[in-house]
Design a protein around this motif. Structure first.
Motif, PDB file in Angstrom:
ATOM      1  N   LEU A 109      40.396  20.445  17.119  1.00 42.82           N
ATOM      2  CA  LEU A 109      41.009  21.625  17.735  1.00 42.82           C
ATOM      3  C   LEU A 109      40.660  21.554  19.393  1.00 42.82           C
ATOM      4  CD1 LEU A 109      40.945  24.354  15.081  1.00 42.82           C
ATOM      5  CD2 LEU A 109      42.942  23.303  15.655  1.00 42.82           C
ATOM      6  N   PRO A 110      41.520  22.199  19.798  1.00 41.67           N
ATOM      7  CA  PRO A 110      41.238  22.234  21.559  1.00 41.67           C
ATOM      8  C   PRO A 110      40.172  23.138  21.789  1.00 41.67           C
ATOM      9  CG  PRO A 110      43.353  23.178  20.942  1.00 41.67           C
ATOM     10  CD  PRO A 110      42.888  22.778  19.770  1.00 41.67           C
ATOM     11  N   PHE A 111      39.860  24.194  20.955  1.00 36.73           N
ATOM     12  CA  PHE A 111      38.902  25.084  21.414  1.00 36.73           C
ATOM     13  C   PHE A 111      37.435  24.787  21.571  1.00 36.73           C
ATOM     14  CE2 PHE A 111      42.579  27.051  19.547  1.00 36.73           C
ATOM     15  CZ  PHE A 111      43.406  27.578  20.832  1.00 36.73           C
ATOM     16  N   PHE A 112      36.546  25.506  22.061  1.00 36.89           N
ATOM     17  CA  PHE A 112      35.167  25.205  22.418  1.00 36.89           C
ATOM     18  C   PHE A 112      34.497  26.073  21.179  1.00 36.89           C
ATOM     19  CE2 PHE A 112      35.409  23.785  27.099  1.00 36.89           C
ATOM     20  CZ  PHE A 112      36.016  22.791  26.519  1.00 36.89           C
ATOM     21  N   THR A 113      33.526  25.275  20.496  1.00 39.35           N
ATOM     22  CA  THR A 113      32.547  26.028  19.718  1.00 39.35           C
ATOM     23  C   THR A 113      31.103  25.663  20.172  1.00 39.35           C
ATOM     24  OG1 THR A 113      31.968  26.503  17.341  1.00 39.35           O
ATOM     25  CG2 THR A 113      32.530  24.345  17.900  1.00 39.35           C
ATOM     26  N   ARG A 114      30.291  26.511  19.752  1.00 41.87           N
ATOM     27  CA  ARG A 114      28.678  26.042  19.846  1.00 41.87           C
ATOM     28  C   ARG A 114      28.127  25.521  18.789  1.00 41.87           C
ATOM     29  NH1 ARG A 114      25.430  28.717  23.591  1.00 41.87           N
ATOM     30  NH2 ARG A 114      27.439  29.273  24.841  1.00 41.87           N
ATOM     31  N   VAL A 115      27.819  24.162  18.998  1.00 44.39           N
ATOM     32  CA  VAL A 115      27.198  23.203  17.888  1.00 44.39           C
ATOM     33  C   VAL A 115      25.757  22.869  18.270  1.00 44.39           C
ATOM     34  CG1 VAL A 115      27.003  21.410  16.338  1.00 44.39           C
ATOM     35  CG2 VAL A 115      29.138  22.462  17.039  1.00 44.39           C
ATOM     36  N   ARG A 116      24.646  23.266  17.601  1.00 47.45           N
ATOM     37  CA  ARG A 116      23.056  23.117  18.301  1.00 47.45           C
ATOM     38  C   ARG A 116      23.064  23.106  19.628  1.00 47.45           C
ATOM     39  NH1 ARG A 116      20.647  19.196  13.733  1.00 47.45           N
ATOM     40  NH2 ARG A 116      22.633  19.106  12.163  1.00 47.45           N
ATOM     41  N   GLY A 117      23.355  24.273  20.037  1.00 46.82           N
ATOM     42  CA  GLY A 117      23.146  24.671  21.477  1.00 46.82           C
ATOM     43  C   GLY A 117      24.012  24.014  22.499  1.00 46.82           C
ATOM     44  N   GLU A 118      25.145  23.121  21.968  1.00 47.13           N
ATOM     45  CA  GLU A 118      25.999  22.283  23.104  1.00 47.13           C
ATOM     46  C   GLU A 118      27.324  22.837  22.481  1.00 47.13           C
ATOM     47  OE1 GLU A 118      25.605  18.455  22.361  1.00 47.13           O
ATOM     48  OE2 GLU A 118      23.689  18.181  23.330  1.00 47.13           O
ATOM     49  N   THR A 119      28.127  22.474  23.346  1.00 47.38           N
ATOM     50  CA  THR A 119      29.525  22.840  23.282  1.00 47.38           C
ATOM     51  C   THR A 119      30.356  21.693  22.729  1.00 47.38           C
ATOM     52  OG1 THR A 119      29.581  24.021  25.463  1.00 47.38           O
ATOM     53  CG2 THR A 119      31.724  23.475  24.581  1.00 47.38           C
ATOM     54  N   HIS A 120      31.320  21.975  21.670  1.00 47.06           N
ATOM     55  CA  HIS A 120      31.930  20.988  21.080  1.00 47.06           C
ATOM     56  C   HIS A 120      33.117  21.428  20.416  1.00 47.06           C
ATOM     57  CE1 HIS A 120      28.884  17.680  20.415  1.00 47.06           C
ATOM     58  NE2 HIS A 120      27.955  18.574  20.644  1.00 47.06           N
ATOM     59  N   HIS A 121      34.036  20.732  19.654  1.00 44.60           N
ATOM     60  CA  HIS A 121      35.276  21.263  19.174  1.00 44.60           C
ATOM     61  C   HIS A 121      35.282  21.384  17.739  1.00 44.60           C
ATOM     62  CE1 HIS A 121      37.375  20.366  23.015  1.00 44.60           C
ATOM     63  NE2 HIS A 121      36.818  19.149  22.990  1.00 44.60           N
ATOM     64  N   PRO A 122      35.856  22.723  17.301  1.00 38.14           N
ATOM     65  CA  PRO A 122      36.168  22.497  15.725  1.00 38.14           C
ATOM     66  C   PRO A 122      36.966  21.564  15.152  1.00 38.14           C
ATOM     67  CG  PRO A 122      36.697  24.501  16.986  1.00 38.14           C
ATOM     68  CD  PRO A 122      36.648  23.634  17.955  1.00 38.14           C
TER      69      PRO A 122
END
Ligand SMILES: Cc1cc2nc3c(=O)[nH]c(=O)nc-3n(C[C@H](O)[C@H](O)[C@H](O)COP(=O)(O)O)c2cc1C
Lengths: 193, 229
Positions: A109-122
């Motif tokens: 998905l285009p949106f940003f999410t936080r994974v282990r302190g970094e930005t990633h996509h769901p």
């Protein structure tokens, strides 16, 4: 178990080691009675990604290029297990595998999410997946192998923080030895997630 | 060195409209100010054009310094760029270790954290080693979406670190020296707070979807049916 195999061996005959690793994977999946879709990427019509993000904002979930990548997207969306195979190339993937991976972003998905302190996509198709990345190297090369392992780790994080196993075959590894190493991988031991 | 030829290769499918082009172009101008003879080529138009590809390969062989500017794709280089590098390396087996030419790179990524670019920098270095280039460093930055296709000098206050970093990098490259870590870090500094970049980006996706009439479909899962099959 539904599996998808990104068979990134170069065109026929160019890399016997990679073809042997592909045969070992196919045999293993067959022995386990997995429902595996194998994609011989070198022979497939997969155009380069255009970087337009239409797959996120114009036709969400679908690439505007209609070619063989559509089958790969469909199989990946439905998969429990994903296998990538490539000759290690400058410590990364060869273009045969990479052209398919560049076009995989519609499953995010285009949106940003936080994974282990970094930005990633769901993920667009969240599901407990597991990834096995197999690299082949004509001869031992610790630097390239290290870079390859680090890259796979980053990809796993970037693709929904999936469980990942990395295997590198270097030198003239025989088919039987490959099969033995594959059998030892947690990936193939049917570990429940 | 003064008069030496530098070739900028833009490795983004967005070509002249890419962030890679904005960054690469700025570095190129600074290299020209330092006395280098500049040339720029785009990779993608050469992919389906044998003549252009032959020109590109010849220009790579003819330059003293090759600068490759590219976007991060799935933590790595875009596939056509890897393909080109493989071709270049295959054409130069006899050159290994000779290092008559130098290589530098600029990678930008869409996430706000510069560290996503690390594997790509490592790959560029290994390519340089294997193809017989002297590696002078890889500049890297996150928040690439904030630059877009604007000339870097027109992107305003937010790119002050990038302008300074690229300017300093040009001085080192023109002198045939490696880009110091401090300069790479300067060019990779965030352009704005992370929360703000992410907020703007999320709004950007929504407004782009609105423009395309797909607002209600952003979470669509067109291949979900496959999961039941
Ligand atoms: C297929 C594809 C894969 C991408 N993968 C990543 C990634 O792994 N990490 C990241 O931070 N940005 C990623 N991006 C975002 C681009 O790096 C970003 O949009 C960049 O600013 C584009 O630069 P350009 O204008 O020079 O092409 C990806 C974009 C595309 C189209």
């Amino acid at each position: 178990m539904k599996a998808v195999f990104f068979k990134g061996s170069p065109p026929a005959g160019r890399d016997p080691l990679s073809n042997r690793a592909a045969a070992a994977v196919m045999a293993k999946a067959k022995a386990l009675d997995w429902e595996m879709k194998a994609f011989p990427l070198a022979a497939m019509d997969i155009q380069p990604c255009r970087g337009c993000f239409s797959c996120w904002v114009k036709s969400p979930g679908r690439c505007i290029i209609h070619d063989d990548e559509e089958q790969i997207l469909a199989a990946t969306a439905a998969s429990d297990r994903v296998i990538w195979l490539t000759p290690v190339t400058f410590g990364g993937y060869a273009p045969e595998l990479k052209k398919a991976l560049d076009r995989i972003i519609p499953i995010l998905l285009p949106f940003f999410t936080r994974v282990r302190g970094e930005t990633h996509h769901p993920l667009r198709y969240p599901r407990p997946r597991r990834l096995l990345a197999i690299g082949t190297l004509r001869q031992d090369d610790a630097e390239s192998e290290g870079a390859f392992r680090r890259l796979v780790g980053r990809n796993a994080l970037n693709m929904g923080d999936v469980e990942v196993d990395t295997l590198v075959f270097s030198g003239d590894v025989a088919l039987a030895e490959m099969e033995k190493q594959l059998a030892d991988e947690p990936f193939f031991r049917g570990v429940a997630l | 060195m003064k008069g030496d030829k530098v070739l900028l290769l833009v490795g983004s499918p967005r070509g002249m409209a890419s962030t890679s082009n904005s960054l690469g172009e700025h570095l190129l101008l600074k290299l020209e100010e330092n006395g280098m003879a500049i040339k720029k080529l785009l990779l993608y138009p050469a992919l389906a054009d044998e003549k252009k590809m032959a020109e590109l390969l010849a220009a790579i062989e003819a330059c003293h310094l090759l600068v490759i500017a590219f976007p991060l794709y799935v933590d790595h280089l875009p596939a056509p760029l890897i393909d080109l590098l493989r071709q270049v390396a295959e054409r130069r087996p006899a050159r290994q270790g000779e290092a008559r030419q130098s290589l530098a790179a600029i990678v930008n990524c869409g996430f706000p954290e510069t560290r996503h670019c690390r594997p790509a920098g490592e790959i560029m270095r290994l390519f340089a080693v294997q193809a017989g280039f002297r590696f002078l460093g890889c500049l890297a930055l996150g928040m690439g979406g904030a630059i877009g296709n604007r000339p870097l000098a027109k992107a305003g206050f937010i790119v002050r670190h990038q302008l300074k970093g690229l300017g300093q990098a040009a001085g080192f490259l023109a002198a045939g020296k490696e880009i110091p870590v401090a300069v790479i870090e300067l060019a990779g500094k965030p352009m704005m707070p992370r929360w703000f970049y992410n907020w703007v980006a999320d709004r950007g996706w929504k407004s782009a979807a609105k423009k395309h009439g797909s607002s209600g479909r952003l979470l669509d899962a067109p291949y979900a049916g496959e999961q039941q099959s």
